[in-house]
Design a protein around this motif. Sequence first.
Motif, PDB file in Angstrom:
ATOM      1  N   LEU A  37       0.694  -1.239   0.028  1.00  0.00           N
ATOM      2  CA  LEU A  37      -0.010  -0.028  -0.004  1.00  0.00           C
ATOM      3  C   LEU A  37       0.788   1.300  -0.037  1.00  0.00           C
ATOM      4  O   LEU A  37       1.833   1.449   0.861  1.00  0.00           O
ATOM      5  N   PRO A  38       0.649   2.116  -0.874  1.00  0.00           N
ATOM      6  CA  PRO A  38       1.538   3.437  -0.911  1.00  0.00           C
ATOM      7  C   PRO A  38       1.069   4.163   0.602  1.00  0.00           C
ATOM      8  O   PRO A  38       0.028   4.161   1.009  1.00  0.00           O
ATOM      9  N   PHE A  39       2.370   4.726   1.087  1.00  0.00           N
ATOM     10  CA  PHE A  39       2.204   5.391   2.477  1.00  0.00           C
ATOM     11  C   PHE A  39       1.349   6.781   2.158  1.00  0.00           C
ATOM     12  O   PHE A  39       0.496   7.036   2.957  1.00  0.00           O
ATOM     13  N   ALA A  40       1.730   7.577   1.090  1.00  0.00           N
ATOM     14  CA  ALA A  40       1.154   8.768   0.875  1.00  0.00           C
ATOM     15  C   ALA A  40       1.543   9.122  -0.586  1.00  0.00           C
ATOM     16  O   ALA A  40       2.455   8.458  -1.031  1.00  0.00           O
ATOM     17  N   SER A  43       5.446  10.021  -1.663  1.00  0.00           N
ATOM     18  CA  SER A  43       6.123   9.366  -0.704  1.00  0.00           C
ATOM     19  C   SER A  43       7.104   8.435  -1.224  1.00  0.00           C
ATOM     20  O   SER A  43       6.373   7.393  -1.927  1.00  0.00           O
ATOM     21  N   PRO A  44       8.185   8.212  -0.738  1.00  0.00           N
ATOM     22  CA  PRO A  44       9.084   6.822  -1.101  1.00  0.00           C
ATOM     23  C   PRO A  44       8.735   5.763  -0.066  1.00  0.00           C
ATOM     24  O   PRO A  44       9.369   4.677  -0.464  1.00  0.00           O
ATOM     25  N   PHE A  45       8.034   5.923   0.688  1.00  0.00           N
ATOM     26  CA  PHE A  45       7.435   4.690   1.701  1.00  0.00           C
ATOM     27  C   PHE A  45       6.468   4.003   1.041  1.00  0.00           C
ATOM     28  O   PHE A  45       5.276   4.640   0.568  1.00  0.00           O
ATOM     29  N   ILE A  46       6.594   2.595   1.561  1.00  0.00           N
ATOM     30  CA  ILE A  46       5.427   1.648   1.036  1.00  0.00           C
ATOM     31  C   ILE A  46       5.093   0.893   2.171  1.00  0.00           C
ATOM     32  O   ILE A  46       5.951   0.390   3.078  1.00  0.00           O
ATOM     33  N   ILE A  47       3.829   0.726   2.469  1.00  0.00           N
ATOM     34  CA  ILE A  47       3.282  -0.247   3.600  1.00  0.00           C
ATOM     35  C   ILE A  47       3.160  -1.517   3.179  1.00  0.00           C
ATOM     36  O   ILE A  47       2.486  -1.995   2.161  1.00  0.00           O
ATOM     37  N   THR A  60       8.247   0.353   4.712  1.00  0.00           N
ATOM     38  CA  THR A  60       9.367  -0.003   3.692  1.00  0.00           C
ATOM     39  C   THR A  60       9.802   1.151   2.919  1.00  0.00           C
ATOM     40  O   THR A  60       8.928   1.911   2.559  1.00  0.00           O
ATOM     41  N   VAL A  61      10.804   0.882   2.203  1.00  0.00           N
ATOM     42  CA  VAL A  61      11.261   1.955   1.266  1.00  0.00           C
ATOM     43  C   VAL A  61      12.177   1.015   0.334  1.00  0.00           C
ATOM     44  O   VAL A  61      12.807   0.118   0.580  1.00  0.00           O
ATOM     45  N   GLU A  62      12.287   1.378  -1.028  1.00  0.00           N
ATOM     46  CA  GLU A  62      13.085   1.075  -2.056  1.00  0.00           C
ATOM     47  C   GLU A  62      14.616   1.414  -1.695  1.00  0.00           C
ATOM     48  O   GLU A  62      14.735   2.654  -1.390  1.00  0.00           O
ATOM     49  N   PRO A  63      15.482   0.774  -1.703  1.00  0.00           N
ATOM     50  CA  PRO A  63      16.879   1.083  -1.283  1.00  0.00           C
ATOM     51  C   PRO A  63      17.498   2.149  -2.111  1.00  0.00           C
ATOM     52  O   PRO A  63      18.268   2.946  -1.508  1.00  0.00           O
ATOM     53  N   GLY A  64      17.035   2.382  -3.360  1.00  0.00           N
ATOM     54  CA  GLY A  64      17.576   3.361  -4.234  1.00  0.00           C
ATOM     55  C   GLY A  64      17.464   4.848  -3.599  1.00  0.00           C
ATOM     56  O   GLY A  64      17.990   5.727  -3.884  1.00  0.00           O
TER      57      GLY A  64
END
Length: 147
Positions: A37-40, A43-47, A60-64
């Motif tokens: 799920l997209p955080f917002a 946003s680079p963050f993913i739930i 979570t976040v993609e390492p890049g």
Amino acid sequence: MEIMTRDFGKLEIEKSDIIKFKSSLPGFNNLTRFILLPFADNSPFIILQSVDDSDIAFVTVEPGNLIANYEFEISDRVEKDLEIKSISDLLILNIITLKDKIEMSTANLSAPLVINLAAKLGKQVILDDKRYQVRYKLFAAQPEVSQ
């Protein structure tokens, strides 16, 4: 299908969007089905939300988004388990540990989540690579990882 989530309340999801972690995540042995799920917006963050337990969700976040040159080898066994046919089907995520003081939050670079989006299969892979920290500080200026 309807699921309840800790952070977003009740959501309607497609069964085809569920990612199966056959060997589960360490410490969460009974939980094998998750959804991204997209955080917002923007946003680079993913739930990574558990489908089976509304209280379990990982930021979570993609390492890049954290460091340059984050790379590792996927073993033949993981490649087979995840039915990987193309590297373009992969999504790599790192779990974030949020702290009370946000500037102390960290990402686990040494145990990435490897997700085959095409096959809807995922696995947390423990790396034997000293370049990547378990508690990489998100907001501290840190040097790039050397190759």
